[in-house]
Design a protein around this motif. Structure first.
Motif, PDB file in Angstrom:
ATOM      1  N   PRO A 254      -4.578   8.693  -1.350  1.00  0.00           N
ATOM      2  CA  PRO A 254      -4.134   9.619  -0.304  1.00  0.00           C
ATOM      3  C   PRO A 254      -4.646  11.037  -0.462  1.00  0.00           C
ATOM      4  O   PRO A 254      -4.549  11.840   0.446  1.00  0.00           O
ATOM      5  N   ASN A 255      -5.188  11.389  -1.626  1.00  0.00           N
ATOM      6  CA  ASN A 255      -5.664  12.758  -1.825  1.00  0.00           C
ATOM      7  C   ASN A 255      -7.182  12.883  -1.756  1.00  0.00           C
ATOM      8  O   ASN A 255      -7.716  13.941  -2.053  1.00  0.00           O
TER       9      ASN A 255
ATOM     10  N   THR B 176      -6.639  -6.462  -2.651  1.00  0.00           N
ATOM     11  CA  THR B 176      -5.821  -5.394  -2.055  1.00  0.00           C
ATOM     12  C   THR B 176      -6.497  -4.044  -2.219  1.00  0.00           C
ATOM     13  O   THR B 176      -6.716  -3.604  -3.349  1.00  0.00           O
ATOM     14  N   PRO B 177      -6.845  -3.395  -1.122  1.00  0.00           N
ATOM     15  CA  PRO B 177      -7.487  -2.076  -1.263  1.00  0.00           C
ATOM     16  C   PRO B 177      -6.499  -1.060  -1.862  1.00  0.00           C
ATOM     17  O   PRO B 177      -5.311  -1.104  -1.548  1.00  0.00           O
ATOM     18  N   ILE B 178      -7.030  -0.205  -2.693  1.00  0.00           N
ATOM     19  CA  ILE B 178      -6.189   0.842  -3.297  1.00  0.00           C
ATOM     20  C   ILE B 178      -6.346   2.115  -2.468  1.00  0.00           C
ATOM     21  O   ILE B 178      -7.440   2.686  -2.404  1.00  0.00           O
ATOM     22  N   PRO B 179      -5.275   2.581  -1.840  1.00  0.00           N
ATOM     23  CA  PRO B 179      -5.390   3.803  -1.039  1.00  0.00           C
ATOM     24  C   PRO B 179      -5.340   5.041  -1.934  1.00  0.00           C
ATOM     25  O   PRO B 179      -4.542   5.105  -2.864  1.00  0.00           O
TER      26      PRO B 179
ATOM     27  N   GLU C  23      -0.053  17.062   0.564  1.00  0.00           N
ATOM     28  CA  GLU C  23      -0.507  15.885  -0.172  1.00  0.00           C
ATOM     29  C   GLU C  23      -2.008  15.658  -0.055  1.00  0.00           C
ATOM     30  O   GLU C  23      -2.606  14.964  -0.857  1.00  0.00           O
ATOM     31  N   SER C  24      -2.586  16.166   1.000  1.00  0.00           N
ATOM     32  CA  SER C  24      -4.028  15.960   1.143  1.00  0.00           C
ATOM     33  C   SER C  24      -4.757  17.282   0.952  1.00  0.00           C
ATOM     34  O   SER C  24      -4.182  18.343   1.048  1.00  0.00           O
TER      35      SER C  24
ATOM     36  N   LYS D 107       0.921  11.320   5.742  1.00  0.00           N
ATOM     37  CA  LYS D 107       0.394  12.372   4.874  1.00  0.00           C
ATOM     38  C   LYS D 107       0.972  13.714   5.272  1.00  0.00           C
ATOM     39  O   LYS D 107       0.977  14.073   6.445  1.00  0.00           O
TER      40      LYS D 107
ATOM     41  N   ASN E 222       2.704   9.180 -10.274  1.00  0.00           N
ATOM     42  CA  ASN E 222       2.011   9.139 -11.548  1.00  0.00           C
ATOM     43  C   ASN E 222       1.648  10.539 -12.004  1.00  0.00           C
ATOM     44  O   ASN E 222       1.667  10.846 -13.185  1.00  0.00           O
ATOM     45  N   ARG E 223       1.372  11.386 -11.034  1.00  0.00           N
ATOM     46  CA  ARG E 223       1.007  12.762 -11.367  1.00  0.00           C
ATOM     47  C   ARG E 223       2.221  13.566 -11.819  1.00  0.00           C
ATOM     48  O   ARG E 223       2.110  14.565 -12.470  1.00  0.00           O
TER      49      ARG E 223
ATOM     50  N   THR F 163      -4.651   2.882 -15.570  1.00  0.00           N
ATOM     51  CA  THR F 163      -3.237   2.698 -15.938  1.00  0.00           C
ATOM     52  C   THR F 163      -2.530   1.856 -14.882  1.00  0.00           C
ATOM     53  O   THR F 163      -1.732   0.971 -15.207  1.00  0.00           O
ATOM     54  N   MET F 164      -2.846   2.165 -13.608  1.00  0.00           N
ATOM     55  CA  MET F 164      -2.203   1.419 -12.519  1.00  0.00           C
ATOM     56  C   MET F 164      -2.580  -0.059 -12.586  1.00  0.00           C
ATOM     57  O   MET F 164      -1.707  -0.935 -12.460  1.00  0.00           O
TER      58      MET F 164
ATOM     59  N   TRP G 134       3.341   5.326  -5.912  1.00  0.00           N
ATOM     60  CA  TRP G 134       3.087   5.204  -7.357  1.00  0.00           C
ATOM     61  C   TRP G 134       2.030   6.215  -7.810  1.00  0.00           C
ATOM     62  O   TRP G 134       2.183   6.906  -8.804  1.00  0.00           O
TER      63      TRP G 134
ATOM     64  N   THR H   9      -6.152   7.247 -14.109  1.00  0.00           N
ATOM     65  CA  THR H   9      -5.036   6.957 -13.203  1.00  0.00           C
ATOM     66  C   THR H   9      -5.110   5.512 -12.711  1.00  0.00           C
ATOM     67  O   THR H   9      -4.125   4.771 -12.769  1.00  0.00           O
TER      68      THR H   9
ATOM     69  N   ASP I 138      -0.672  -1.650 -15.278  1.00  0.00           N
ATOM     70  CA  ASP I 138       0.745  -1.796 -14.913  1.00  0.00           C
ATOM     71  C   ASP I 138       0.966  -2.941 -13.920  1.00  0.00           C
ATOM     72  O   ASP I 138       2.022  -3.565 -13.918  1.00  0.00           O
ATOM     73  N   LEU I 139      -0.037  -3.162 -13.063  1.00  0.00           N
ATOM     74  CA  LEU I 139       0.126  -4.190 -12.023  1.00  0.00           C
ATOM     75  C   LEU I 139      -0.629  -5.458 -12.386  1.00  0.00           C
ATOM     76  O   LEU I 139      -1.160  -6.140 -11.517  1.00  0.00           O
TER      77      LEU I 139
ATOM     78  N   ASN J  96      -9.590  15.481 -11.010  1.00  0.00           N
ATOM     79  CA  ASN J  96      -8.328  15.807 -11.687  1.00  0.00           C
ATOM     80  C   ASN J  96      -7.244  14.815 -11.285  1.00  0.00           C
ATOM     81  O   ASN J  96      -6.502  14.296 -12.117  1.00  0.00           O
ATOM     82  N   TYR J  97      -7.190  14.514  -9.988  1.00  0.00           N
ATOM     83  CA  TYR J  97      -6.179  13.594  -9.456  1.00  0.00           C
ATOM     84  C   TYR J  97      -6.346  12.195 -10.039  1.00  0.00           C
ATOM     85  O   TYR J  97      -5.376  11.540 -10.430  1.00  0.00           O
TER      86      TYR J  97
ATOM     87  N   PHE K  82       2.249   1.660  -3.356  1.00  0.00           N
ATOM     88  CA  PHE K  82       1.222   2.078  -4.293  1.00  0.00           C
ATOM     89  C   PHE K  82       0.845   3.542  -4.121  1.00  0.00           C
ATOM     90  O   PHE K  82       0.588   4.259  -5.099  1.00  0.00           O
TER      91      PHE K  82
ATOM     92  N   MET L  72      -5.564  -7.710  -7.495  1.00  0.00           N
ATOM     93  CA  MET L  72      -6.005  -6.389  -7.061  1.00  0.00           C
ATOM     94  C   MET L  72      -7.351  -6.446  -6.335  1.00  0.00           C
ATOM     95  O   MET L  72      -7.727  -5.497  -5.659  1.00  0.00           O
TER      96      MET L  72
ATOM     97  N   GLN M 284       0.832  -1.208   0.000  1.00  0.00           N
ATOM     98  CA  GLN M 284       0.000   0.000   0.000  1.00  0.00           C
ATOM     99  C   GLN M 284       0.862   1.252   0.000  1.00  0.00           C
ATOM    100  O   GLN M 284       0.564   2.234  -0.655  1.00  0.00           O
TER     101      GLN M 284
ATOM    102  N   GLU N 113      -7.929  11.588 -12.778  1.00  0.00           N
ATOM    103  CA  GLU N 113      -8.078  11.723 -14.240  1.00  0.00           C
ATOM    104  C   GLU N 113      -9.408  11.134 -14.725  1.00  0.00           C
ATOM    105  O   GLU N 113      -9.435  10.217 -15.538  1.00  0.00           O
TER     106      GLU N 113
ATOM    107  N   ILE O  96      -6.572  23.230 -13.970  1.00  0.00           N
ATOM    108  CA  ILE O  96      -8.044  23.141 -13.895  1.00  0.00           C
ATOM    109  C   ILE O  96      -8.649  24.516 -14.067  1.00  0.00           C
ATOM    110  O   ILE O  96      -9.584  24.721 -14.856  1.00  0.00           O
TER     111      ILE O  96
END
Lengths: 385, 177
Positions: free
Chosen positions: B47-48, B42-45, A80-81, A76, A17-18, B29-30, A13, B26, B33-34, B122-123, A10, B39, A7, B125, A95
């Motif tokens: 963060p934003n 596995t939870p996808i975090p 980032e948040s 965090k 990615n951004r 693509t991930m 990642w 986003t 890639d994986l 936006n983050y 990821f 998947m 995690q 996409e 944007i």
């Protein structure tokens, strides 16, 4: 790999990615160029955010996830948040500019400059990417009261600016022009009036033309063109010649020889829409311009002061004979050429005209078809020079 | 099914069909890639993205998972030699569908949520969501006064009175046109 380590990797990642434009710099020159442009456009605030993110090594990505050593959940940072209370300020310029401001009428941009410094900078720095208002006419002139000064002033239909701004120095004038055309695109006529010094504004005009703000169809020089070179004029016109149809030099223009040249005209006519060249002052054109001028609908040439020869006119008439079939046009030359031309060619009709400013003039008409009163005809006028 | 986790503490998890979640470029693509990882386990975090915003995102992608994919215009590189008229790169007109009109958090007290949704779109996409959200904001500020726009966008007037007066003078040309 443990779920936690995965995690963490990821999360990295996703963040990276951004910033993929940055980490691909090494192998892709186009992306490198694009990334540099994007970087230059970013505010300091955004740059700092990305600088923090450079801790994320690009090498952690794609196939190297196993090398990530961090344990536990991602820590965090504030950047980032999304701050719950200030989501708008975290909207990236991309944007705001490409998705929101892009959809607001350009007529409102002037007001939006006043909202905040950030909006002002965005609207100014990204003006090239935003829609423009169409502007049909602009004149560069000096006001009567300033006529004896060397400074110029932006006028025309921008009455407020004409009245309120007393910019008398060239740099200020350049700024005024750039600001005036920031969110506008000239699609009609530009005129440089008597007494205006073209050299003061040429540089900003070239910049605006390069960025497609000057897409005029007509350009008229009545101004002082001292200090202007053929190269500068060529550069200006090269960026806006795709729509250019008409160039005129007025009676009071202060223009020397060698600024508007045969080569300059040749570079414009290749773009296909050019149809009228009216020169009331001698600029030094020769038969070469006649040889290359496009014979399209309603072409109009006033070259009475130019170095045109009878054989040049004869060749032009012969070219019209071969190419015309569809269109009419008008060529005016000096009366001194009338006699020598009589020995070379005979018109279908000769008529005398009378104008209030020239007195009596002669006009020859070629290719008149009996019974057909409609064009195409070639009108060859003779005026004193 | 794919699990998405918000950035809250503790994280809030949402289970979403893969087809729906792939509306996010986003994440799509991930996932590509994986390929090979399980998947679904596995939870996808994210963060934003906080839980209320992620809930909106999930609701939107589930609603639109069967929409035809948007037509992407190829990116036009800068080309100084191009003399054609320059309006080709403008965004096409976006029409906000009825369902989306009701979906967008448009009440005044929800406007911060709307901006968070735009940020998340936006983050992640999700261009169609970004388009309709931005279209809504653009329509909202169109034709409004400076003060109204400042208030709506939670912006403070950070000009000094002198700067504001100077700027007003500089842009006075536009007022009478």
């Amino acid at each position: 790999m443990s779920v936690q380590a995965y995690q963490t990797a990821f999360s990295i990642w996703l963040d990276a990615n951004r910033s993929r434009l940055i980490y691909r710099l090494g192998s892709d020159t186009n992306l490198a160029k694009m990334a540099r442009v994007e970087w230059m456009k970013m505010s300091e605030e955004d740059k700092n955010m990305w600088r923090k993110k450079t801790d994320i090594s690009a090498q952690c990505l794609r196939g190297r996830l196993k090398k990530v050593k961090r344990k536990g959940t991602t820590k965090k940072t504030p950047s980032e948040s999304i701050d719950q209370s200030d989501a708008l300020s975290s909207l990236p310029p991309s944007i705001l500019v490409r998705h929101i401001l892009q959809r607001v009428s350009p007529a409102q941009y002037a007001q939006l400059h006043l909202v905040s410094r950030r909006f002002h900078h965005l609207l100014s720095n990204y003006a090239d990417e935003l829609p423009k208002r169409d502007l049909t006419f602009i004149a560069f002139k000096i006001p009567w009261e300033d006529e004896l000064t060397c400074a110029g002033k932006l006028g025309g239909n921008c009455k407020n600016l004409n009245e309120s701004r007393q910019s008398k120095e060239a740099p200020l004038m350049a700024l005024a022009i750039t600001g005036y055309l920031r969110h506008q695109k000239l699609i009609g006529e530009v005129r440089f009036d008597k007494g205006f010094e073209l050299r003061h504004v040429l540089k900003p005009l070239i910049h605006l033309a390069k960025h497609k703000r000057l897409c005029m169809t007509h350009i008229e020089f009545k101004c002082c063109m001292s200090g202007v070179t053929e190269g500068q004029l060529k550069e200006l016109l090269s960026h806006c010649s795709s729509r250019l149809e008409y160039i005129a030099v007025g009676t009071h223009a202060d223009i020397g020889l060698g600024i508007i040249t045969d080569a300059l005209i040749a570079s414009i006519v290749v773009n296909g829409r050019f149809r009228a060249l009216c020169l009331s002052r001698p600029v030094g054109l020769t038969d070469l311009t006649l040889d290359h001028f496009p014979l399209i609908d309603c072409f109009h040439l006033e070259l009475k002061h130019e170095r045109i020869t009878p054989s040049g006119v004869y060749r032009f008439i012969q070219r019209f004979r071969k190419e015309y079939k569809k269109w009419s046009g008008h060529l005016t030359i000096c009366t001194s050429l009338e006699k020598p031309l009589r020995n070379l060619i005979t018109p279908d009709e000769v008529r005398k005209n009378e104008t209030w400013y020239e007195g009596k003039t002669t006009e020859w008409i070629f290719f008149k078809t009996p019974g057909n009163r409609l064009p195409p005809h070639l009108y060859l006028g003779f005026e004193s020079c | 099914m794919i699990q998405l986790c918000s950035n809250d503490d503790p994280p809030v998890s949402f289970t979403v069909p893969r087809k729906a979640v792939e509306l996010s470029k986003t994440i799509k693509t991930m996932l590509e890639d994986l390929e090979g990882f399980d998947m679904e386990q596995t939870p996808i975090p994210l963060p934003n993205v906080d839980a209320p915003t992620l809930e909106l995102i999930v609701k939107w992608v589930e609603q639109h998972q069967d929409d035809p994919p948007p037509v992407e215009k190829p990116r036009v590189e800068d080309d100084d030699s191009d003399d054609s008229d320059a309006d080709d790169d403008q965004e096409p007109e976006v029409v906000i569908p009825e369902w989306d009109k009701k979906f967008l958090p448009t009440d005044d007290e929800q406007k911060n949520q709307l901006f968070k949704l735009l940020n998340a779109a936006n983050y992640l996409e999700i261009k169609p969501l970004l388009d309709i959200g931005c279209k809504y904001v653009a329509d909202k500020i169109s034709g409004q006064t400076v003060e109204w726009v400042r208030d709506y966008l939670n912006m403070e007037n950070d000009y000094t009175p002198e700067e504001e007066a100077k700027l007003k003078e500089e842009i006075a040309w536009a007022e009478g046109l």
